[in-house]
Scaffold this active site. Structure first.
Site, PDB file in Angstrom:
ATOM      1  N   ARG A 268       4.334   9.080  -4.114  1.00  0.00           N
ATOM      2  CA  ARG A 268       3.614   7.612  -4.818  1.00  0.00           C
ATOM      3  C   ARG A 268       3.625   6.476  -2.946  1.00  0.00           C
ATOM      4  O   ARG A 268       3.304   5.474  -3.067  1.00  0.00           O
ATOM      5  CB  ARG A 268       4.513   7.194  -5.538  1.00  0.00           C
ATOM      6  CG  ARG A 268       4.642   7.980  -6.894  1.00  0.00           C
ATOM      7  CD  ARG A 268       5.190   8.153  -8.028  1.00  0.00           C
ATOM      8  NE  ARG A 268       5.081   6.038  -8.686  1.00  0.00           N
ATOM      9  CZ  ARG A 268       4.094   6.080  -9.805  1.00  0.00           C
ATOM     10  NH1 ARG A 268       3.324   7.314 -10.493  1.00  0.00           N
ATOM     11  NH2 ARG A 268       3.682   5.115 -10.462  1.00  0.00           N
TER      12      ARG A 268
ATOM     13  N   TRP B 252       8.013   0.170  -3.842  1.00  0.00           N
ATOM     14  CA  TRP B 252       7.722  -0.003  -3.135  1.00  0.00           C
ATOM     15  C   TRP B 252       7.167  -1.277  -3.182  1.00  0.00           C
ATOM     16  O   TRP B 252       6.776  -2.189  -4.406  1.00  0.00           O
ATOM     17  CB  TRP B 252       6.147   0.752  -3.624  1.00  0.00           C
ATOM     18  CG  TRP B 252       5.471   0.471  -2.295  1.00  0.00           C
ATOM     19  CD1 TRP B 252       5.003   1.563  -1.235  1.00  0.00           C
ATOM     20  CD2 TRP B 252       3.792  -0.165  -2.497  1.00  0.00           C
ATOM     21  NE1 TRP B 252       4.000   0.916  -0.186  1.00  0.00           N
ATOM     22  CE2 TRP B 252       3.365  -0.268  -1.071  1.00  0.00           C
ATOM     23  CE3 TRP B 252       3.407  -1.771  -3.197  1.00  0.00           C
ATOM     24  CZ2 TRP B 252       2.251  -0.251  -0.581  1.00  0.00           C
ATOM     25  CZ3 TRP B 252       2.232  -1.735  -3.071  1.00  0.00           C
ATOM     26  CH2 TRP B 252       1.121  -1.747  -0.981  1.00  0.00           C
TER      27      TRP B 252
ATOM     28  N   ASN C  30       8.501  -0.643 -12.920  1.00  0.00           N
ATOM     29  CA  ASN C  30       7.488  -0.591 -12.096  1.00  0.00           C
ATOM     30  C   ASN C  30       6.155  -1.748 -12.844  1.00  0.00           C
ATOM     31  O   ASN C  30       5.783  -1.363 -13.767  1.00  0.00           O
ATOM     32  CB  ASN C  30       6.699   1.331 -11.611  1.00  0.00           C
ATOM     33  CG  ASN C  30       5.431   0.658 -11.380  1.00  0.00           C
ATOM     34  OD1 ASN C  30       4.644   0.278 -10.603  1.00  0.00           O
ATOM     35  ND2 ASN C  30       4.854   2.465 -11.906  1.00  0.00           N
TER      36      ASN C  30
ATOM     37  N   LYS D 213     -18.829   5.237   3.113  1.00  0.00           N
ATOM     38  CA  LYS D 213     -17.822   7.110   2.046  1.00  0.00           C
ATOM     39  C   LYS D 213     -18.639   8.098   2.302  1.00  0.00           C
ATOM     40  O   LYS D 213     -17.809   9.295   2.533  1.00  0.00           O
ATOM     41  CB  LYS D 213     -17.342   6.202   0.877  1.00  0.00           C
ATOM     42  CG  LYS D 213     -17.243   5.495   0.438  1.00  0.00           C
ATOM     43  CD  LYS D 213     -16.056   5.709   0.707  1.00  0.00           C
ATOM     44  CE  LYS D 213     -14.855   4.938   1.148  1.00  0.00           C
ATOM     45  NZ  LYS D 213     -14.295   3.547   1.888  1.00  0.00           N
TER      46      LYS D 213
ATOM     47  N   GLU E 148     -17.960   9.652   6.062  1.00  0.00           N
ATOM     48  CA  GLU E 148     -16.932   9.658   6.562  1.00  0.00           C
ATOM     49  C   GLU E 148     -15.739  10.873   6.181  1.00  0.00           C
ATOM     50  O   GLU E 148     -15.149  11.596   7.019  1.00  0.00           O
ATOM     51  CB  GLU E 148     -15.313   8.467   6.537  1.00  0.00           C
ATOM     52  CG  GLU E 148     -15.515   7.874   5.686  1.00  0.00           C
ATOM     53  CD  GLU E 148     -14.259   7.243   5.402  1.00  0.00           C
ATOM     54  OE1 GLU E 148     -13.310   7.139   6.211  1.00  0.00           O
ATOM     55  OE2 GLU E 148     -14.391   6.562   4.452  1.00  0.00           O
TER      56      GLU E 148
ATOM     57  N   HIS F 192     -38.833  -3.886   9.552  1.00  0.00           N
ATOM     58  CA  HIS F 192     -38.692  -4.469  10.966  1.00  0.00           C
ATOM     59  C   HIS F 192     -38.646  -3.093  12.227  1.00  0.00           C
ATOM     60  O   HIS F 192     -37.663  -3.332  12.916  1.00  0.00           O
ATOM     61  CB  HIS F 192     -37.797  -5.558  10.949  1.00  0.00           C
ATOM     62  CG  HIS F 192     -38.025  -6.275  10.017  1.00  0.00           C
ATOM     63  ND1 HIS F 192     -39.065  -7.132  10.702  1.00  0.00           N
ATOM     64  CD2 HIS F 192     -37.425  -7.382   8.833  1.00  0.00           C
ATOM     65  CE1 HIS F 192     -39.743  -8.510   9.413  1.00  0.00           C
ATOM     66  NE2 HIS F 192     -38.665  -7.792   8.985  1.00  0.00           N
TER      67      HIS F 192
HETATM   68  O1  M6R Z   1      -5.834  -0.988   6.580  1.00  0.00           O
HETATM   69  P1  M6R Z   1      -7.066  -1.286   6.939  1.00  0.00           P
HETATM   70  O2  M6R Z   1      -7.560  -1.739   5.526  1.00  0.00           O
HETATM   71  O3  M6R Z   1      -7.239  -2.930   8.159  1.00  0.00           O
HETATM   72  O4  M6R Z   1      -8.123  -0.457   7.385  1.00  0.00           O
HETATM   73  C1  M6R Z   1      -9.227  -0.924   8.401  1.00  0.00           C
HETATM   74  C2  M6R Z   1     -10.481   0.130   8.104  1.00  0.00           C
HETATM   75  O5  M6R Z   1      -9.413   1.136   9.398  1.00  0.00           O
HETATM   76  C3  M6R Z   1     -10.160   1.465   7.088  1.00  0.00           C
HETATM   77  O6  M6R Z   1     -10.864   0.252   6.452  1.00  0.00           O
HETATM   78  C4  M6R Z   1     -11.292   2.212   6.799  1.00  0.00           C
HETATM   79  O7  M6R Z   1     -12.617   2.076   7.189  1.00  0.00           O
HETATM   80  C5  M6R Z   1     -11.358   3.090   5.306  1.00  0.00           C
HETATM   81  N1  M6R Z   1     -10.278   3.953   5.592  1.00  0.00           N
HETATM   82  C6  M6R Z   1     -12.488   3.865   5.353  1.00  0.00           C
HETATM   83  O8  M6R Z   1     -12.208   4.608   3.876  1.00  0.00           O
END
Ligand code: M6R
Length: 607
Positions: free
Chosen positions: A28, A75, A101, A483, A486, A502
């Site tokens: 976690r 955390w 928590n 999303k 990647e 355009h």
């Molecule tokens: O930790 P951060 O929010 O600064 O990270 C920025 C990007 O690397 C992060 O948002 C990345 O684009 C995502 N993991 C994509 O899903």
């Protein structure tokens, strides 16, 4: 995210059981660890900052004596990671120990009240008010159980707590409100934990506590009562058939899916930002001559959406800038009158920190929004707020994106109030809608998941995808595109729908799928025009619509519905959710592991 564990057994050796169970909660994420047991009329505590193995090496967690005890992995949210801030927290006389928590929203008021009554606080945590409240109630004549009940009734915010006392050394009292808590029913002992994996090797019998439940555990029996009316209730014992690996993900096949499903909870937490810091940030934003919103990737999309929120709610122009371009693009325009709001889930992204450094060197004011206490961004910001999402393990940001949006919306509303730009009624209306967002997201996940699992099969061979939206939905479309690209490695484009004519429209042909983001805002009419254009060129159309938008349904090959009325400025929070699910199920359909996309790291710490 904090993990809690409690054990009431017949035989000695609770500490070792707690230690091993906390190890199973390590996934976690945490920065400190602690345990407390009861033996010989006293509470014994060991706690420190660091990983469980490191703390155990120095303190030997297993030699705490006794058969009843509680443990915690922390955390940090309130108060930096440190020994004194680690749980358990105790009352003035070391007779009551608490692990927690969640977030106690009214801890400052309670702390001031208790300090006025002579209580001495040791830590900077919100949790420490709980043992002192219980102590105070006992002083006034309540029994331990009554004192716990009275204390819980005064807590605002969220909690899963486990409490022990040397006054009644045979029991643990635990309770939940908006934070998960599960009982494990073993043959020789009873357990309570934040998550099933903690006790799974000890027992596969679990009782899932519900909102407002309080459980009293003794080694051979337990009872569950409603905090509200103290009525005793029965909850079914469930037999858990998970493997340890499945248990870590709470039965979900991937962390990404678990985190998508956690959004109702993480959004509820994001509705509790630190008031004082939010007000300070709003003041800085209001007074700045120019405001830059700086971030990378998903966090940049949150900034882009925020620029619409600041403009629409507070009439404040802001400039969202991709962090790696900041110095080149606007570097010379930054000065002592500028305010930079840096948004970074990890607080460690090298490009974002470089932009911040540049801004600081030019005497600008730096504000931060992050998920990680103690991260570099928290150290270099003049003021920062935490988004309280808990650790995100999937590389693809999901729950942290929607939480960033919700915090930014609240910030925009504060600036609007400061500037007198919205009427009292409008403020009330938006505040009401803000509170409804977690439920809208919950319903939206429920209604779309199965459908999306099916339709990805139909679209998996599309040559590429185009995500189109207008206004604030431009940010939603960019995030949906990121999303899908990647984790499913599908080529995809996204841009404001108005731009398609355009240039990009020349790419459209029947093998292409266009995903339209269509909230019922003032862009809806023009978006319908864009849908017609894409249909005319043979593209398949998937639309994300508000429930019951029949006109757009008719124009689409498939549609995904957001279940609830969402104001324009909040729409990305709900409309991105079907897109997260679409990307997830597309990756799974193509046989990829969405948690670990190739070539990507969770936190990009190089420029
Ligand atoms: O930790 P951060 O929010 O600064 O990270 C920025 C990007 O690397 C992060 O948002 C990345 O684009 C995502 N993991 C994509 O899903």
């Amino acid at each position: 995210m904090c993990g809690i564990f409690g054990c009431v057994s017949k035989a000695d050796g609770a500490a070792k059981i707690i230690h091993e169970s906390l190890k199973r909660l390590e996934y976690r994420g945490y920065d400190s660890v602690g345990e407390a047991t009861i033996f010989d009329g006293r509470i014994h505590v060991k706690k420190d900052q660091g990983k469980i193995d490191e703390v155990h090496k120095v303190h030997n967690l297993d030699d705490l004596p006794g058969s009843v005890g509680i443990g915690h992995t922390r955390w940090a949210t309130h108060g930096a990671p440190s020994r004194v801030n680690a749980h358990p927290h105790l009352d003035c006389e070391d007779k009551i120990a608490v692990v927690h928590n969640g977030i106690i929203e009214n801890f400052s008021e309670l702390k001031a009240e208790l300090e006025g009554l002579g209580h001495i606080f040791k830590s900077k945590t919100d949790t420490e008010v709980i043992p002192h409240l219980i102590e105070e109630n006992i002083k006034r004549g309540s029994s331990f159980i009554e004192a716990v009940r009275e204390a819980l009734k005064r807590l605002e915010g969220s909690y899963a707590v486990a409490i022990i006392t040397s006054l009644e050394p045979d029991k643990i009292v635990c309770a939940r409100k908006e934070s998960p808590l599960i009982l494990g029913v073993g043959e020789k002992a009873l357990y309570c934990a934040s998550d099933i994996p903690a006790f799974l090797p000890l027992t596969n019998k679990a009782v899932i506590l519900e909102e407002g439940d309080v459980a009293i555990l003794q080694h051979d029996r337990y009872e569950i009562r409603r905090l509200e009316d103290w009525k005793q209730i029965a909850r079914e014992i469930q037999v858990i058939a998970w493997t340890p690996e499945m248990a870590e993900k709470q039965g979900y096949p991937h962390f990404m899916l678990k985190e998508i499903h956690e959004q109702p909870l993480s959004l509820r937490n994001a509705l509790r930002p630190q008031e004082l810091y939010m007000d300070l940030m709003a003041t800085f934003l209001d007074r700045a001559k120019n405001v830059f919103l700086v971030a990378c990737g998903t966090s940049y999309h949150a900034c882009l959406a925020a620029s619409y929120m600041f403009s629409k709610l507070a009439y404040l122009p802001t400039y969202p800038i991709i962090a790696s371009e900041f110095a080149e693009h606007v570097g010379m325009a930054v000065n002592i009158d500028s305010t930079i709001l840096a948004v970074s889930q990890s607080g460690e992204t090298a490009d974002t920190l470089a932009a911040v450094e540049h801004a600081r060197n030019r005497a600008a004011t730096v504000l931060g929004l992050t998920n990680v206490v103690g991260s570099t961004l928290t150290r270099v910001s003049r003021v920062y707020v935490l988004q309280q999402s808990g650790p995100e393990i999937g590389v693809a940001a999901t729950k942290t994106f929607t939480a960033q949006l919700l915090v930014l919306a609240q910030l925009a509303l504060r600036v609007a109030k400061l500037r007198g730009k919205v009427s009292h009624q409008e403020v009330k209306a938006i505040e009401k809608k803000l509170k409804e967002i977690p439920d809208v997201v919950e319903r939206t996940i429920k209604v779309n998941e199965e459908k999306i699992r099916q339709i990805v099969r139909k679209y998996k061979d599309s040559r590429f995808f185009v995500f189109l939206g207008r206004g604030i939905s431009t940010a939603t479309s960019l995030e949906g595109r990121l999303k899908l690209m990647e984790i499913a490695y599908v080529p995809a484009f996204a841009f404001p729908a108005g731009e398609s004519k355009h240039g990009p429209i020349s790419l459209i042909e029947p093998s292409v799928t266009v995903i339209f983001i269509c909230p019922r805002d003032r862009t809806r009419k023009t978006i319908i025009g864009n849908i017609m254009e894409m249909k005319a060129r043979g593209a398949s159309i998937i639309s994300v619509i508000e429930e019951g938008d029949e006109e757009i349904k008719q124009l689409s090959d498939d549609y995904l519905e957001v279940l609830g009325e969402v104001p324009e400025v909040l729409s990305p929070i709900a409309f991105v959710v079907p897109l997260q699910l679409f990307a997830y199920y597309m990756a799974v359909e193509k046989g990829y592991n969405p948690d670990m996309p190739r070539n990507l790291a969770k936190s990009v710490t190089v420029k």
